[in-house]
Scaffold this active site. Sequence first.
Site, PDB file in Angstrom:
ATOM      1  N   ALA A 161       9.309  -7.806 -44.828  1.00 34.35           N
ATOM      2  CA  ALA A 161       8.171  -8.722 -45.007  1.00 34.35           C
ATOM      3  C   ALA A 161       7.568  -8.560 -46.405  1.00 34.35           C
ATOM      4  O   ALA A 161       7.242  -9.539 -47.087  1.00 34.35           O
ATOM      5  CB  ALA A 161       7.109  -8.445 -43.944  1.00 34.35           C
ATOM      6  N   LYS A 162       7.433  -7.312 -46.838  1.00 40.44           N
ATOM      7  CA  LYS A 162       6.819  -7.058 -48.141  1.00 40.44           C
ATOM      8  C   LYS A 162       7.756  -7.442 -49.284  1.00 40.44           C
ATOM      9  O   LYS A 162       7.315  -7.934 -50.322  1.00 40.44           O
ATOM     10  CB  LYS A 162       6.428  -5.584 -48.250  1.00 40.44           C
ATOM     11  CG  LYS A 162       5.281  -5.212 -47.319  1.00 40.44           C
ATOM     12  CD  LYS A 162       4.727  -3.841 -47.592  1.00 40.44           C
ATOM     13  CE  LYS A 162       3.393  -3.671 -46.864  1.00 40.44           C
ATOM     14  NZ  LYS A 162       2.797  -2.348 -47.102  1.00 40.44           N
ATOM     15  N   GLU A 163       9.055  -7.182 -49.073  1.00 37.90           N
ATOM     16  CA  GLU A 163      10.022  -7.542 -50.116  1.00 37.90           C
ATOM     17  C   GLU A 163      10.047  -9.062 -50.320  1.00 37.90           C
ATOM     18  O   GLU A 163      10.152  -9.551 -51.453  1.00 37.90           O
ATOM     19  CB  GLU A 163      11.420  -7.038 -49.733  1.00 37.90           C
ATOM     20  CG  GLU A 163      11.523  -5.510 -49.763  1.00 37.90           C
ATOM     21  CD  GLU A 163      12.772  -4.986 -49.077  1.00 37.90           C
ATOM     22  OE1 GLU A 163      13.605  -5.799 -48.624  1.00 37.90           O
ATOM     23  OE2 GLU A 163      12.915  -3.753 -48.979  1.00 37.90           O
ATOM     24  N   ASP A 212       7.252  -2.466 -34.968  1.00 40.09           N
ATOM     25  CA  ASP A 212       7.840  -1.989 -36.212  1.00 40.09           C
ATOM     26  C   ASP A 212       6.796  -1.147 -36.926  1.00 40.09           C
ATOM     27  O   ASP A 212       5.645  -1.570 -37.042  1.00 40.09           O
ATOM     28  CB  ASP A 212       8.222  -3.202 -37.086  1.00 40.09           C
ATOM     29  CG  ASP A 212       9.456  -2.926 -37.938  1.00 40.09           C
ATOM     30  OD1 ASP A 212       9.714  -1.752 -38.234  1.00 40.09           O
ATOM     31  OD2 ASP A 212      10.154  -3.904 -38.292  1.00 40.09           O
ATOM     32  N   ARG A 248      18.653  11.945 -43.497  1.00 42.82           N
ATOM     33  CA  ARG A 248      19.767  11.683 -44.400  1.00 42.82           C
ATOM     34  C   ARG A 248      19.394  11.953 -45.843  1.00 42.82           C
ATOM     35  O   ARG A 248      18.250  11.714 -46.235  1.00 42.82           O
ATOM     36  CB  ARG A 248      20.139  10.198 -44.331  1.00 42.82           C
ATOM     37  CG  ARG A 248      21.346   9.939 -43.518  1.00 42.82           C
ATOM     38  CD  ARG A 248      21.638   8.450 -43.485  1.00 42.82           C
ATOM     39  NE  ARG A 248      22.551   8.180 -42.398  1.00 42.82           N
ATOM     40  CZ  ARG A 248      23.872   8.361 -42.497  1.00 42.82           C
ATOM     41  NH1 ARG A 248      24.417   8.773 -43.618  1.00 42.82           N
ATOM     42  NH2 ARG A 248      24.644   8.108 -41.465  1.00 42.82           N
ATOM     43  N   ASP A 284       9.728  11.688 -41.055  1.00 44.44           N
ATOM     44  CA  ASP A 284      10.173  10.916 -39.906  1.00 44.44           C
ATOM     45  C   ASP A 284      10.526  11.664 -38.619  1.00 44.44           C
ATOM     46  O   ASP A 284      10.567  12.881 -38.566  1.00 44.44           O
ATOM     47  CB  ASP A 284      11.305   9.985 -40.323  1.00 44.44           C
ATOM     48  CG  ASP A 284      11.027   8.563 -39.848  1.00 44.44           C
ATOM     49  OD1 ASP A 284       9.964   8.351 -39.246  1.00 44.44           O
ATOM     50  OD2 ASP A 284      11.864   7.673 -40.069  1.00 44.44           O
ATOM     51  N   LEU A 338       9.552  -3.402 -44.126  1.00 41.23           N
ATOM     52  CA  LEU A 338       9.617  -3.588 -45.572  1.00 41.23           C
ATOM     53  C   LEU A 338      10.129  -4.966 -45.954  1.00 41.23           C
ATOM     54  O   LEU A 338       9.808  -5.478 -47.029  1.00 41.23           O
ATOM     55  CB  LEU A 338      10.516  -2.517 -46.191  1.00 41.23           C
ATOM     56  CG  LEU A 338      10.023  -1.080 -45.978  1.00 41.23           C
ATOM     57  CD1 LEU A 338      10.989  -0.088 -46.593  1.00 41.23           C
ATOM     58  CD2 LEU A 338       8.635  -0.901 -46.592  1.00 41.23           C
ATOM     59  N   HIS A 390       7.512   7.366 -40.249  1.00 39.30           N
ATOM     60  CA  HIS A 390       7.837   6.000 -40.689  1.00 39.30           C
ATOM     61  C   HIS A 390       7.803   4.984 -39.559  1.00 39.30           C
ATOM     62  O   HIS A 390       7.884   3.778 -39.801  1.00 39.30           O
ATOM     63  CB  HIS A 390       9.210   5.985 -41.364  1.00 39.30           C
ATOM     64  CG  HIS A 390       9.204   6.659 -42.700  1.00 39.30           C
ATOM     65  ND1 HIS A 390       9.096   5.961 -43.876  1.00 39.30           N
ATOM     66  CD2 HIS A 390       9.225   7.963 -43.029  1.00 39.30           C
ATOM     67  CE1 HIS A 390       9.076   6.826 -44.892  1.00 39.30           C
ATOM     68  NE2 HIS A 390       9.160   8.039 -44.404  1.00 39.30           N
ATOM     69  N   ARG A 416      23.539   2.089 -35.957  1.00 38.50           N
ATOM     70  CA  ARG A 416      23.647   2.949 -34.764  1.00 38.50           C
ATOM     71  C   ARG A 416      24.653   2.417 -33.737  1.00 38.50           C
ATOM     72  O   ARG A 416      24.362   2.350 -32.526  1.00 38.50           O
ATOM     73  CB  ARG A 416      22.269   3.095 -34.109  1.00 38.50           C
ATOM     74  CG  ARG A 416      21.236   3.581 -35.095  1.00 38.50           C
ATOM     75  CD  ARG A 416      19.847   3.651 -34.549  1.00 38.50           C
ATOM     76  NE  ARG A 416      18.904   3.827 -35.648  1.00 38.50           N
ATOM     77  CZ  ARG A 416      17.580   3.725 -35.548  1.00 38.50           C
ATOM     78  NH1 ARG A 416      17.037   3.452 -34.380  1.00 38.50           N
ATOM     79  NH2 ARG A 416      16.819   3.895 -36.595  1.00 38.50           N
TER      80      ARG A 416
END
Length: 722
Positions: free
Chosen positions: A377-379, A371, A10, A142, A375, A166, A310
């Site tokens: 978790a990091k955010e 996974d 995308r 990806d 992200l 990714h 999806r």
Amino acid sequence: MSRLLIASNRLPITIQPEGDGFELRPSSGGLATALRGPHAKGDGLWFGWPGDVSLATPEQRARIDAELVERRLVPIDLTAAEVAHYYDGFSNGAVWPLFHYSLDKVRLEAREDWVTYQHVNQRFAEAIAARTQPGDLVWIHDYHLMLVPEYLRRLVPGARIGFFLHIPFPAADVFRILPWREEVLRGLMGADLLGFHTGEYLTNFARSAAQVLATDLDVDVLRWADHSVRLGTFPIGVDAAAFAADSPEVDAELAALRKNTAGRRLILGIDRLDYTKGILRRLLAFERLLEGDQTLHERVQLLQIAVPSRESIDSYADLRKEANELVGRINAAHGTPTRVPVHFLYRSVPFEQLVALYRAADIMLVTPIRDGMNLVAKEYCAARTDGGGVLVLSEFAGAADELREALIVNPYDLDAVERTIGAALQMPEEERRLRMERLHARVLEADVARWHRRFVDELERVPVLPARNAVEGGRSLSEEVSRLREAPSLLVLLDYDGTLVPYAMMPELARPDPELQSLLGRLAARPGARVHVLTGRTPASIERLLGEQPVGLCAEHGYWCRPDPTRPWTVRVTGSLGWKEPVGALLADLAARTPGAFVEEKTSALAFHYRAVDPTLASARVHELRARLAAEARTDIELLEGSRVIEVRLPGVSKSIVAAALIADMPAGTAIFAGGDDRTDEDLFSALPPEAVSVRVGRGRSLARFRVDDVSAFRALLGALV
Ligand code: GDG
């Protein structure tokens, strides 16, 4: 800094119908967020699908295109059928579940899926090739685009190509389920640099490539035939500063949230609604916790945000239904008229609200069954500038490698998840703070800008090939062949194996067929032409194959030469061969301990062949060989690595030296044609004057000006010379 071309499924914006017209909205998801900033600051291009614009009128389309050009975005339009087969079918119906170990969800039945996947990848490659300039870096992203590196390499042989995955790369036994495993690996091996989130994914990839393609891993370089690919781990980060920043909007959201949760501790889950994210198991574990303590619903609340994703794929629609049913069951059993233990929101939330939720959450549950990184978790850690909050993190998320101070849990073990949430609720403040301060500091340092820089810096290290290899400008191959056909004097320099004949199981079997014999005969008989075959084989071996032909032969990469069948072989390079005895003993010792290996003796070289050796053992032996030779610090030998063979040889032997001598023997102004397929032929190409017509057979970066796919295409070229 080189110009960077990005390709992802995308574009970072999605075009959506809005009222009478169309609107550009930022695309969601980690990849778009990660690359948006650097793209805006640079001068590169971004290739990807802009969303469905099939209903746009020509005027609307023109306006959309103008906006895209403005942002340096290049649209790859997809038809509804392409979206169904390439995106929903192959990418998300087969690769996504397989790479996340969800074998029961893998769909491999639809033949159209794979065909369309190839087709769309080819379209991406063509679009990128049309816009690539010498010196550009191309970064492909990806699992949707795994064939693009190879397809692009064919179109732009000298391109510098990086690929980042990714999602996880699964264990070799799982990857090998994919019927098109070989094609996918070949596709990825077209890159110069392959990046993964973790060392485990990298190792899985290297093992799969060794098993399926018979590649060799040399520390971090994967060698395959004559092409080598660097592998690296680049754990992605988040825009940590943005999550750590204070703003009045975030404060207002936070105050509102605190008011609503009044007195109750907030447990938070935020995920795309995807079966890999472990949402159902998380709910089950929470249900157990409530069952174990009948008063808990008074004190805690679970808020699960599930972002729609999806929806056209059945397994996703089923998951939504199951999640709703489970939430209903838990709330029915444990709720009261004023208290609902699980709040389930099927939508996304704006950025400010997201940050406020992270800051309000006492416990963050990130419990995917697999996974790539995760992200969220990091955010969460980035947003916790207050040092508060506890992160519960699945050991099957890539992020668990780095976020060691989280409470790491096996999401399949419901009792453990239940216990861990309990422990998080009980955790003393000091421990909570110590853990979160470390996590916060780490995600701030290893942020997305650093990830981007590390990958691009590494890709930048791939050497730029000399400009004369550039595809643009100059004459086409067919124009060059016509020119050579008319040339009064012509020198033809040819490699044998892989160039004139395909590789055979055993070298003795790679015999010249009648077509090749007639071709060489006609070529050599052409007035003014001289033909030489330059090979790594021994004189005896090449003579058995081509001895009758009216051509010159150079054996052992030019150590021996025989200008025509009436003249004897002569040695072209001098140097002591005293090293052969000790090195021969070393190689014999190695071969004796390595089932499938053997040593070939040549006059100027000893070759250790390991085509039939188990890949892991082979790589250990090659390391050992290099280390033992390095320990002896010999200056009288050099190593030449080929396709599952390593040759120890006299230094100074090279096809470039013979080529230079053969060129010097011809009248001035002689036209030159050269062809080859492997690393030793790059020596040959390097010795040629710029106007020589050089042709590489097959893949790999090359100094050659032109490329053909295989032996038969190369023979067709030779035929066109006479
Ligand atoms: C793939 C891999 C890897 C989510 N809800 C909202 C929202 N989000 C944002 C999050 C985060 C992103 O979406 C999701 O990223 P994840 O990493 O969690 O998951 P995937 O989409 O599966 O991403 C993954 C990633 O690629 C990057 O390499 O980590 O393993 O599967 O940034 O913040 N954002 C907003 N509202 C929401 O409701 N604003």
